[in-house]
Design a protein around this motif. Structure first.
Motif, PDB file in Angstrom:
ATOM      1  N   THR A 116      32.989 -27.324  58.029  1.00 41.27           N
ATOM      2  CA  THR A 116      33.404 -26.497  59.162  1.00 41.27           C
ATOM      3  C   THR A 116      33.236 -25.013  58.847  1.00 41.27           C
ATOM      4  O   THR A 116      32.782 -24.229  59.692  1.00 41.27           O
ATOM      5  CB  THR A 116      34.872 -26.786  59.520  1.00 41.27           C
ATOM      6  OG1 THR A 116      35.025 -28.177  59.813  1.00 41.27           O
ATOM      7  CG2 THR A 116      35.315 -25.971  60.724  1.00 41.27           C
ATOM      8  N   ALA A 117      33.572 -24.623  57.612  1.00 41.23           N
ATOM      9  CA  ALA A 117      33.468 -23.222  57.203  1.00 41.23           C
ATOM     10  C   ALA A 117      32.012 -22.759  57.197  1.00 41.23           C
ATOM     11  O   ALA A 117      31.690 -21.660  57.665  1.00 41.23           O
ATOM     12  CB  ALA A 117      34.086 -23.038  55.818  1.00 41.23           C
ATOM     13  N   ILE A 118      31.118 -23.596  56.685  1.00 40.44           N
ATOM     14  CA  ILE A 118      29.693 -23.257  56.647  1.00 40.44           C
ATOM     15  C   ILE A 118      29.136 -23.112  58.058  1.00 40.44           C
ATOM     16  O   ILE A 118      28.421 -22.151  58.369  1.00 40.44           O
ATOM     17  CB  ILE A 118      28.919 -24.329  55.858  1.00 40.44           C
ATOM     18  CG1 ILE A 118      29.255 -24.221  54.370  1.00 40.44           C
ATOM     19  CG2 ILE A 118      27.403 -24.182  56.072  1.00 40.44           C
ATOM     20  CD1 ILE A 118      28.794 -25.398  53.550  1.00 40.44           C
ATOM     21  N   CYS A 119      29.475 -24.066  58.921  1.00 36.69           N
ATOM     22  CA  CYS A 119      28.983 -24.017  60.307  1.00 36.69           C
ATOM     23  C   CYS A 119      29.489 -22.772  61.029  1.00 36.69           C
ATOM     24  O   CYS A 119      28.751 -22.148  61.802  1.00 36.69           O
ATOM     25  CB  CYS A 119      29.424 -25.277  61.066  1.00 36.69           C
ATOM     26  SG  CYS A 119      28.588 -26.785  60.521  1.00 36.69           S
ATOM     27  N   SER A 120      30.747 -22.411  60.780  1.00 33.83           N
ATOM     28  CA  SER A 120      31.310 -21.239  61.460  1.00 33.83           C
ATOM     29  C   SER A 120      30.629 -19.957  61.003  1.00 33.83           C
ATOM     30  O   SER A 120      30.364 -19.056  61.803  1.00 33.83           O
ATOM     31  CB  SER A 120      32.828 -21.151  61.227  1.00 33.83           C
ATOM     32  OG  SER A 120      33.144 -20.773  59.896  1.00 33.83           O
TER      33      SER A 120
END
Length: 215
Positions: A60-64
Motif C-alpha cells: 500500500t505504501a509503495i502504491c501510494s
C-alpha cells in the motif's frame, strides 16, 4: 522510502499541501484528458507508512508513493525552500535527490510488481484461522506468477518505468552504457575488472535478483 514519507508528512502544513497538489494535478490531467473521471476515481489520499508486522502495508505504501509522486516531489521542493529547521530542509533535499534517481524509481516499480503478486498470499497467511490447502494453492500459484514475471515481464516493466520517468522528467540512462559502482570498484582494486552494462545491472542485479529472492 520511509525517509521520504516522513519528510512529507512531518507536519499538518505539508500534509495539507500534499493534498492541494494532488487536487491541482488531477485537474490538470482532466484538462488534457489523460485520466478517466467518474465516481470513486481520482480520490485524494495521503502517503501510507509501511507497518512492521503487516506486509500488505508495504504494498500500500509503495502504491501510494507512485500514485502521489508528483505531488510528493512538489511538497519536498517547498520544504527544501521554506523549512523552518536546517534538518528539515536537509531531509527534504536528500528526499528530492532520491526521488529523482532512476534507480530509486526502477526499484520502486520492481517491488510493486512483485508485491502485487504476493499480496494476496501475505493477506491469507495473516488470517487468524488458516486453511492449509488454500495456503498451499496460493503458494503454488504465486510462485508460478512470479516465475512468469521473471521470464516475460522485463520489457513491460522497462516500458512502465520509461513512461513514468518521461512523465516526471527523470533522466533515463542509456542501457548499453557501462555501469559504474564506486564501492564495487574499490572492492575490485587489484583484481581483474569486469565491465557490466546498465541493462545488466538493472535486469540481472536488481530485477532478476529480487525475483529469485522471492522465489
Amino acid at each position: 522510502m520511509v525517509f521520504i514519507i516522513n519528510a512529507v508528512t512531518s507536519s499538518s502544513k505539508w500534509h495539507d499541501e500534499l493534498q492541494a497538489n494532488q487536487i491541482a494535478e488531477i485537474e490538470h490531467l482532466k484538462e488534457i484528458e489523460e485520466i478517466q473521471t467518474g465516481k470513486g476515481l481520482n480520490q485524494i489520499g495521503t502517503l501510507q507508512r509501511p507497518g512492521d508486522t503487516r506486509w500488505s502495508s508495504h504494498f500500500t505504501a509503495i502504491c501510494s508513493l507512485i500514485r502521489m509522486y508528483g505531488a510528493t516531489r512538489s511538497v519536498l521542493i517547498d520544504v527544501d525552500a521554506q523549512g523552518i529547521t536546517f534538518s528539515q530542509r536537509g531531509d527534504a533535499l536528500s528526499s528530492i535527490k532520491m526521488l529523482m534517481s532512476y534507480e530509486f524509481v526502477f526499484i520502486l516499480h520492481v517491488v510493486k510488481e512483485i508485491m502485487a503478486i504476493t499480496d494476496l498470499l501475505c493477506r491469507a497467511l495473516q488470517q487468524k484461522s488458516q486453511d492449509i490447502l488454500n495456503a498451499m494453492h496460493l503458494v503454488s500459484t504465486r510462485k508460478m506468477l512470479i516465475q512468469k514475471l521473471r521470464s516475460d515481464g522485463w520489457e513491460s516493466l522497462l516500458e512502465n518505468v520509461r513512461s513514468f520517468c518521461e512523465r516526471h522528467t527523470i533522466l533515463i540512462p542509456d542501457m548499453n552504457a557501462p555501469y559504474f559502482d564506486v564501492l564495487k570498484s574499490l572492492r575490485r582494486q587489484g583484481k581483474q575488472k569486469q565491465m557490466v552494462t546498465m541493462e545488466h545491472h538493472y535486469r540481472v542485479e536488481i530485477f532478476t535478483a529480487a525475483i529469485d529472492q522471492q522465489l
